[in-house]
Design a protein around this motif. Structure first.
Motif, PDB file in Angstrom:
ATOM      1  N   LYS A   4      59.796  -8.304   0.242  1.00 52.63           N
ATOM      2  CA  LYS A   4      59.367  -7.392  -0.829  1.00 52.63           C
ATOM      3  C   LYS A   4      60.136  -6.073  -0.749  1.00 52.63           C
ATOM      4  O   LYS A   4      60.572  -5.529  -1.775  1.00 52.63           O
ATOM      5  CB  LYS A   4      57.856  -7.124  -0.724  1.00 52.63           C
ATOM      6  N   LYS A  17      65.111 -11.998  -4.435  1.00 59.85           N
ATOM      7  CA  LYS A  17      63.955 -12.486  -5.202  1.00 59.85           C
ATOM      8  C   LYS A  17      63.720 -13.973  -4.926  1.00 59.85           C
ATOM      9  O   LYS A  17      62.578 -14.422  -4.808  1.00 59.85           O
ATOM     10  CB  LYS A  17      64.183 -12.247  -6.694  1.00 59.85           C
ATOM     11  N   ALA A  21      60.448 -15.618  -3.305  1.00 59.11           N
ATOM     12  CA  ALA A  21      59.716 -16.713  -3.954  1.00 59.11           C
ATOM     13  C   ALA A  21      59.458 -17.852  -2.964  1.00 59.11           C
ATOM     14  O   ALA A  21      58.356 -18.424  -2.935  1.00 59.11           O
ATOM     15  CB  ALA A  21      60.509 -17.224  -5.151  1.00 59.11           C
ATOM     16  N   PHE A  24      56.646 -16.838  -0.804  1.00 55.26           N
ATOM     17  CA  PHE A  24      55.363 -16.990  -1.510  1.00 55.26           C
ATOM     18  C   PHE A  24      54.911 -18.451  -1.506  1.00 55.26           C
ATOM     19  O   PHE A  24      53.724 -18.735  -1.309  1.00 55.26           O
ATOM     20  CB  PHE A  24      55.491 -16.498  -2.957  1.00 55.26           C
ATOM     21  N   GLN A  29      51.166 -19.203  -2.291  1.00 57.83           N
ATOM     22  CA  GLN A  29      50.949 -18.283  -3.416  1.00 57.83           C
ATOM     23  C   GLN A  29      51.907 -18.667  -4.547  1.00 57.83           C
ATOM     24  O   GLN A  29      52.856 -17.937  -4.868  1.00 57.83           O
ATOM     25  CB  GLN A  29      51.180 -16.840  -2.970  1.00 57.83           C
ATOM     26  N   GLU A  31      51.693 -18.864  -7.822  1.00 58.88           N
ATOM     27  CA  GLU A  31      51.784 -18.060  -9.044  1.00 58.88           C
ATOM     28  C   GLU A  31      52.772 -16.907  -8.853  1.00 58.88           C
ATOM     29  O   GLU A  31      53.600 -16.627  -9.730  1.00 58.88           O
ATOM     30  CB  GLU A  31      50.413 -17.507  -9.443  1.00 58.88           C
ATOM     31  N   ASP A  32      52.693 -16.241  -7.711  1.00 60.54           N
ATOM     32  CA  ASP A  32      53.627 -15.150  -7.423  1.00 60.54           C
ATOM     33  C   ASP A  32      55.061 -15.668  -7.368  1.00 60.54           C
ATOM     34  O   ASP A  32      55.994 -15.010  -7.836  1.00 60.54           O
ATOM     35  CB  ASP A  32      53.261 -14.480  -6.095  1.00 60.54           C
ATOM     36  N   ALA A  33      55.230 -16.865  -6.796  1.00 63.11           N
ATOM     37  CA  ALA A  33      56.566 -17.466  -6.733  1.00 63.11           C
ATOM     38  C   ALA A  33      57.082 -17.768  -8.135  1.00 63.11           C
ATOM     39  O   ALA A  33      58.239 -17.477  -8.467  1.00 63.11           O
ATOM     40  CB  ALA A  33      56.517 -18.745  -5.903  1.00 63.11           C
ATOM     41  N   LEU A  35      56.314 -16.373 -10.973  1.00 69.35           N
ATOM     42  CA  LEU A  35      56.649 -15.159 -11.722  1.00 69.35           C
ATOM     43  C   LEU A  35      58.032 -14.628 -11.351  1.00 69.35           C
ATOM     44  O   LEU A  35      58.696 -13.979 -12.166  1.00 69.35           O
ATOM     45  CB  LEU A  35      55.581 -14.093 -11.475  1.00 69.35           C
ATOM     46  N   LEU A  36      58.481 -14.895 -10.131  1.00 67.49           N
ATOM     47  CA  LEU A  36      59.833 -14.518  -9.726  1.00 67.49           C
ATOM     48  C   LEU A  36      60.871 -15.536 -10.203  1.00 67.49           C
ATOM     49  O   LEU A  36      61.977 -15.184 -10.625  1.00 67.49           O
ATOM     50  CB  LEU A  36      59.908 -14.400  -8.204  1.00 67.49           C
ATOM     51  N   GLU A  61      50.617 -25.150  -8.297  1.00 68.27           N
ATOM     52  CA  GLU A  61      49.652 -24.548  -9.230  1.00 68.27           C
ATOM     53  C   GLU A  61      48.800 -25.596  -9.944  1.00 68.27           C
ATOM     54  O   GLU A  61      47.889 -25.252 -10.685  1.00 68.27           O
ATOM     55  CB  GLU A  61      50.388 -23.716 -10.285  1.00 68.27           C
TER      56      GLU A  61
END
Length: 235
Positions: A4, A17, A21, A24, A29, A31-33, A35-36, A61
């Motif tokens: 980060k 990034k 990802a 993540f 995680q 969703e966070d992955a 989004l990247l 997901e």
């Protein structure tokens, strides 16, 4: 946290990034992955690694249809990599898309330099469908491709096990045993079938081999214990 910080310090470096990802995804995680990865996939069209990671994010997901789409895009970008086909067809099988998965694997077999794992996957799909003869055709092809790899013999033996033909399954495994390096799965399955067929000494030998090859695996210890109990060797 370190990735980060790297992204904050170097926002223009897409590799940071991408690495974030992956972190993540490993941290469960997705969703966070995603989004990247979504903007990265648009910026770097045709990057199979990004598309494959995006497929993994969708899969975690619980969005299998979107995962298949991303994995298919990864295949289009990297048609010679067998892992792309394996990732995609695993999710397709979960969706009961057996025909589509088989067709995709056959497409891959024509393109990848080493199709062994794809041939095995086709056989596994046929096994799931209860098509044991078709499964055997694939597994026999895999054995012909790599007679020195245990997986094909184990898979082939299991088709006979499913039909209750333990004697032929044992023959396949003993044949494989003479051609491959010592292998945990082969020894364990041979021990299991031999035990079921009443061949106690053969089962004992194979299960002991499996125990040595996989000392941290529970099943060989359990089966050996059951066999010793049957022989009344209580200590």
């Amino acid at each position: 946290p370190l990735f980060k910080k790297l992204v904050q310090r170097q926002p223009g470096a897409w590799e940071n990034k991408y690495n974030l990802a992956i972190a993540f995804l490993k941290a469960k995680q997705p969703e966070d992955a995603r989004l990247l990865l979504l903007p990265l996939s648009a910026e770097h069209k045709g990057n199979a690694n990004i598309l494959s990671m995006l497929g993994s994010a969708y899969d975690l997901e619980g969005k299998p249809a979107l995962a298949v789409k991303a994995y298919r895009d990864a295949i289009d970008a990297d048609q010679n990599n067998p892992n792309r086909y394996l990732d995609c067809t695993r999710v397709m099988v979960d969706l009961n898309q057996f025909d589509e998965a088989t067709a995709l694997l056959q497409q891959g077999i024509a393109k990848v330099p080493e199709p062994y794992t794809l041939t095995i996957r086709i056989g596994a799909i046929e096994m799931m469908r209860g098509h044991f003869e078709q499964a055997r055709n694939s597994f026999n092809e895999a054995v012909r491709e790599h007679p020195d790899v245990a997986l094909g013999y184990v898979a082939l033996a299991q088709t006979y096990m499913k039909e209750g033909n333990n004697e032929t399954a044992i023959h396949v495994l003993i044949d494989g045993r003479s051609k491959v390096a010592k292998d945990f799965a082969l020894e364990y399955v041979l021990g299991l079938i031999s035990f079921e067929a009443g061949r106690q000494e053969q089962a004992l030998e194979a299960l002991k081999n499996a125990e040595l090859l996989g000392p941290d695996v529970v099943e060989p210890h359990y089966q050996l214990g059951m066999l010793y109990m049957q022989q009344q060797r209580w200590s």
